[in-house]
Enzyme design. Structure first.
Site, PDB file in Angstrom:
ATOM      1  N   PHE A   1    -116.148 163.341  15.693  1.00  0.00           N
ATOM      2  CA  PHE A   1    -115.507 162.335  14.841  1.00  0.00           C
ATOM      3  C   PHE A   1    -115.309 160.991  15.543  1.00  0.00           C
ATOM      4  O   PHE A   1    -114.715 160.078  14.980  1.00  0.00           O
ATOM      5  CB  PHE A   1    -114.152 162.855  14.335  1.00  0.00           C
ATOM      6  CG  PHE A   1    -113.188 163.278  15.418  1.00  0.00           C
ATOM      7  CD1 PHE A   1    -112.401 162.340  16.075  1.00  0.00           C
ATOM      8  CD2 PHE A   1    -113.063 164.612  15.774  1.00  0.00           C
ATOM      9  CE1 PHE A   1    -111.524 162.713  17.071  1.00  0.00           C
ATOM     10  CE2 PHE A   1    -112.185 164.999  16.773  1.00  0.00           C
ATOM     11  CZ  PHE A   1    -111.416 164.047  17.421  1.00  0.00           C
TER      12      PHE A   1
ATOM     13  N   LYS B   1    -101.671 152.557  12.453  1.00  0.00           N
ATOM     14  CA  LYS B   1    -103.122 152.500  12.239  1.00  0.00           C
ATOM     15  C   LYS B   1    -103.483 151.755  10.947  1.00  0.00           C
ATOM     16  O   LYS B   1    -102.635 151.547  10.068  1.00  0.00           O
ATOM     17  CB  LYS B   1    -103.680 153.929  12.210  1.00  0.00           C
ATOM     18  CG  LYS B   1    -103.529 154.686  13.533  1.00  0.00           C
ATOM     19  CD  LYS B   1    -104.199 156.054  13.444  1.00  0.00           C
ATOM     20  CE  LYS B   1    -104.120 156.813  14.746  1.00  0.00           C
ATOM     21  NZ  LYS B   1    -104.819 158.121  14.654  1.00  0.00           N
TER      22      LYS B   1
ATOM     23  N   THR C   1    -101.164 166.316  14.014  1.00  0.00           N
ATOM     24  CA  THR C   1    -102.337 165.456  13.804  1.00  0.00           C
ATOM     25  C   THR C   1    -102.822 165.517  12.357  1.00  0.00           C
ATOM     26  O   THR C   1    -103.106 164.495  11.738  1.00  0.00           O
ATOM     27  CB  THR C   1    -103.483 165.893  14.745  1.00  0.00           C
ATOM     28  OG1 THR C   1    -102.972 165.951  16.084  1.00  0.00           O
ATOM     29  CG2 THR C   1    -104.647 164.929  14.693  1.00  0.00           C
TER      30      THR C   1
ATOM     31  N   HIS D   1    -100.549 156.521  16.036  1.00  0.00           N
ATOM     32  CA  HIS D   1    -100.903 157.107  17.330  1.00  0.00           C
ATOM     33  C   HIS D   1     -99.664 157.094  18.210  1.00  0.00           C
ATOM     34  O   HIS D   1     -98.881 156.144  18.160  1.00  0.00           O
ATOM     35  CB  HIS D   1    -101.992 156.283  18.029  1.00  0.00           C
ATOM     36  CG  HIS D   1    -102.108 156.601  19.494  1.00  0.00           C
ATOM     37  ND1 HIS D   1    -102.889 157.639  19.954  1.00  0.00           N
ATOM     38  CD2 HIS D   1    -101.496 156.068  20.586  1.00  0.00           C
ATOM     39  CE1 HIS D   1    -102.759 157.712  21.283  1.00  0.00           C
ATOM     40  NE2 HIS D   1    -101.921 156.770  21.689  1.00  0.00           N
TER      41      HIS D   1
ATOM     42  N   ARG E   1     -93.696 161.970  19.596  1.00  0.00           N
ATOM     43  CA  ARG E   1     -94.662 162.977  19.134  1.00  0.00           C
ATOM     44  C   ARG E   1     -94.044 163.829  18.026  1.00  0.00           C
ATOM     45  O   ARG E   1     -94.710 164.189  17.061  1.00  0.00           O
ATOM     46  CB  ARG E   1     -95.092 163.886  20.299  1.00  0.00           C
ATOM     47  CG  ARG E   1     -95.846 163.188  21.428  1.00  0.00           C
ATOM     48  CD  ARG E   1     -97.229 162.769  21.071  1.00  0.00           C
ATOM     49  NE  ARG E   1     -98.079 163.887  20.704  1.00  0.00           N
ATOM     50  CZ  ARG E   1     -99.366 163.761  20.387  1.00  0.00           C
ATOM     51  NH1 ARG E   1     -99.952 162.568  20.405  1.00  0.00           N
ATOM     52  NH2 ARG E   1    -100.085 164.795  20.040  1.00  0.00           N
TER      53      ARG E   1
ATOM     54  N   TYR F   1    -110.057 155.271  23.032  1.00  0.00           N
ATOM     55  CA  TYR F   1    -110.322 156.663  22.647  1.00  0.00           C
ATOM     56  C   TYR F   1    -111.444 157.299  23.488  1.00  0.00           C
ATOM     57  O   TYR F   1    -112.064 158.264  23.057  1.00  0.00           O
ATOM     58  CB  TYR F   1    -110.661 156.746  21.160  1.00  0.00           C
ATOM     59  CG  TYR F   1    -109.425 156.735  20.275  1.00  0.00           C
ATOM     60  CD1 TYR F   1    -108.469 157.747  20.356  1.00  0.00           C
ATOM     61  CD2 TYR F   1    -109.214 155.736  19.342  1.00  0.00           C
ATOM     62  CE1 TYR F   1    -107.344 157.749  19.550  1.00  0.00           C
ATOM     63  CE2 TYR F   1    -108.083 155.726  18.523  1.00  0.00           C
ATOM     64  CZ  TYR F   1    -107.159 156.748  18.633  1.00  0.00           C
ATOM     65  OH  TYR F   1    -106.048 156.751  17.831  1.00  0.00           O
TER      66      TYR F   1
ATOM     67  N   ARG G   1     -96.293 161.376   9.651  1.00  0.00           N
ATOM     68  CA  ARG G   1     -97.576 161.814   9.090  1.00  0.00           C
ATOM     69  C   ARG G   1     -97.385 162.598   7.796  1.00  0.00           C
ATOM     70  O   ARG G   1     -98.187 162.490   6.872  1.00  0.00           O
ATOM     71  CB  ARG G   1     -98.356 162.606  10.142  1.00  0.00           C
ATOM     72  CG  ARG G   1     -98.986 161.657  11.186  1.00  0.00           C
ATOM     73  CD  ARG G   1     -99.487 162.371  12.396  1.00  0.00           C
ATOM     74  NE  ARG G   1    -100.336 161.520  13.230  1.00  0.00           N
ATOM     75  CZ  ARG G   1    -100.753 161.868  14.438  1.00  0.00           C
ATOM     76  NH1 ARG G   1    -100.389 163.027  14.966  1.00  0.00           N
ATOM     77  NH2 ARG G   1    -101.526 161.050  15.135  1.00  0.00           N
TER      78      ARG G   1
ATOM     79  N   ASN H   1    -104.407 159.091   9.831  1.00  0.00           N
ATOM     80  CA  ASN H   1    -103.097 159.740   9.960  1.00  0.00           C
ATOM     81  C   ASN H   1    -101.998 158.777  10.429  1.00  0.00           C
ATOM     82  O   ASN H   1    -101.009 159.192  11.036  1.00  0.00           O
ATOM     83  CB  ASN H   1    -103.191 160.999  10.828  1.00  0.00           C
ATOM     84  CG  ASN H   1    -103.712 160.711  12.217  1.00  0.00           C
ATOM     85  OD1 ASN H   1    -103.920 159.546  12.570  1.00  0.00           O
ATOM     86  ND2 ASN H   1    -103.885 161.738  13.007  1.00  0.00           N
TER      87      ASN H   1
ATOM     88  N   GLU I   1    -101.901 153.196  28.424  1.00  0.00           N
ATOM     89  CA  GLU I   1    -102.086 152.600  27.091  1.00  0.00           C
ATOM     90  C   GLU I   1    -101.246 151.332  26.940  1.00  0.00           C
ATOM     91  O   GLU I   1    -101.706 150.330  26.376  1.00  0.00           O
ATOM     92  CB  GLU I   1    -101.748 153.638  26.018  1.00  0.00           C
ATOM     93  CG  GLU I   1    -102.746 154.787  25.999  1.00  0.00           C
ATOM     94  CD  GLU I   1    -102.348 155.948  25.098  1.00  0.00           C
ATOM     95  OE1 GLU I   1    -103.122 156.922  25.037  1.00  0.00           O
ATOM     96  OE2 GLU I   1    -101.278 155.898  24.460  1.00  0.00           O
TER      97      GLU I   1
HETATM   98  P1  GDP Z   1    -103.075 162.974  18.102  1.00  0.00           P
HETATM   99  O1  GDP Z   1    -102.660 162.926  19.541  1.00  0.00           O
HETATM  100  O2  GDP Z   1    -102.153 163.790  17.237  1.00  0.00           O
HETATM  101  O3  GDP Z   1    -103.330 161.599  17.511  1.00  0.00           O
HETATM  102  O4  GDP Z   1    -104.471 163.765  18.027  1.00  0.00           O
HETATM  103  P2  GDP Z   1    -105.773 163.795  18.970  1.00  0.00           P
HETATM  104  O5  GDP Z   1    -105.495 163.131  20.292  1.00  0.00           O
HETATM  105  O6  GDP Z   1    -106.271 165.195  18.972  1.00  0.00           O
HETATM  106  O7  GDP Z   1    -106.837 162.929  18.170  1.00  0.00           O
HETATM  107  C1  GDP Z   1    -106.810 161.525  18.189  1.00  0.00           C
HETATM  108  C2  GDP Z   1    -107.112 160.996  16.804  1.00  0.00           C
HETATM  109  O8  GDP Z   1    -108.441 161.329  16.446  1.00  0.00           O
HETATM  110  C3  GDP Z   1    -106.255 161.589  15.694  1.00  0.00           C
HETATM  111  O9  GDP Z   1    -104.999 160.964  15.556  1.00  0.00           O
HETATM  112  C4  GDP Z   1    -107.129 161.364  14.477  1.00  0.00           C
HETATM  113  O10 GDP Z   1    -107.017 160.027  13.976  1.00  0.00           O
HETATM  114  C5  GDP Z   1    -108.519 161.566  15.040  1.00  0.00           C
HETATM  115  N1  GDP Z   1    -108.970 162.941  14.819  1.00  0.00           N
HETATM  116  C6  GDP Z   1    -108.597 164.064  15.503  1.00  0.00           C
HETATM  117  N2  GDP Z   1    -109.225 165.154  15.010  1.00  0.00           N
HETATM  118  C7  GDP Z   1    -110.021 164.697  13.999  1.00  0.00           C
HETATM  119  C8  GDP Z   1    -110.935 165.335  13.097  1.00  0.00           C
HETATM  120  O11 GDP Z   1    -111.145 166.542  13.135  1.00  0.00           O
HETATM  121  N3  GDP Z   1    -111.561 164.520  12.190  1.00  0.00           N
HETATM  122  C9  GDP Z   1    -111.348 163.163  12.151  1.00  0.00           C
HETATM  123  N4  GDP Z   1    -112.002 162.421  11.244  1.00  0.00           N
HETATM  124  N5  GDP Z   1    -110.498 162.537  12.985  1.00  0.00           N
HETATM  125  C10 GDP Z   1    -109.846 163.289  13.887  1.00  0.00           C
END
Ligand code: GDP
Length: 139
Positions: free
Chosen positions: A58, A10, A92, A116, A86, A50, A103, A113, A127
């Site tokens: 967010f 990212k 996350t 992805h 993962r 997304y 991370r 973070n 994807e």
């Molecule tokens: P991942 O699969 O671990 O990447 O997590 P998710 O699929 O739940 O979320 C996708 C992405 O959205 C995350 O990697 C973060 O960059 C972002 N994200 C998720 N939760 C939050 C949040 O509470 N706040 C913000 N700003 N970004 C978030």
């Protein structure tokens, strides 16, 4: 079973010149980078990618962050690659991420973070197809 999964390094990480450091963690975990391209995501690409988070509070911030600077899109291959990546990525929220994960090592916050990784083989295929042609993936 040999699998392929999709990864993004990212903008928070490319900005800090961490592409190589993150690739080193990926390779040390036994995953092979079988396709890789640096690209600046358009607003439309990030929104499509997304889409599943479109209703989350967010979403706007996430799309803004993902389009701010270049990303590196990748296909990773290996035994159990989806679940393995993962694990290598970590939780996350970097505060919850295990020692040695990407991370934990590099992420700035839950939003910024660093990486992805696909969360299912079905999503991995979708994807990968969004960013790579079959002939550009050389395993
Ligand atoms: P991942 O699969 O671990 O990447 O997590 P998710 O699929 O739940 O979320 C996708 C992405 O959205 C995350 O990697 C973060 O960059 C972002 N994200 C998720 N939760 C939050 C949040 O509470 N706040 C913000 N700003 N970004 C978030």
């Amino acid at each position: 079973m040999t699998e392929r999964t999709f990864s993004i390094i990212k903008p928070d990480a490319t900005r800090r010149n961490l592409t190589g450091a993150i690739n080193a963690v990926i390779e040390a975990a036994g995953l092979r980078i079988v396709a890789q391209r640096r690209v600046k995501l358009t607003d439309a690409q990030a929104k499509t990618f997304y889409e599943v988070h479109a209703e989350r509070p967010f979403y706007g911030e996430l799309v803004g962050q993902m389009t701010a600077e270049p990303v590196v899109v990748q296909v990773l291959e290996g035994d159990n690659a989806m679940a393995k990546y993962r694990e290598v990525m970590g939780a996350t929220n970097p505060k919850d991420a295990a020692e040695g994960t990407i991370r934990k090592l590099f992420a700035l916050s839950i939003g910024e973070n660093s990486v992805h990784g696909s969360d299912s083989l079905e999503n991995a295929a979708i994807e990968i197809a969004q960013f790579f042609k079959a002939e550009d993936i050389v395993g």
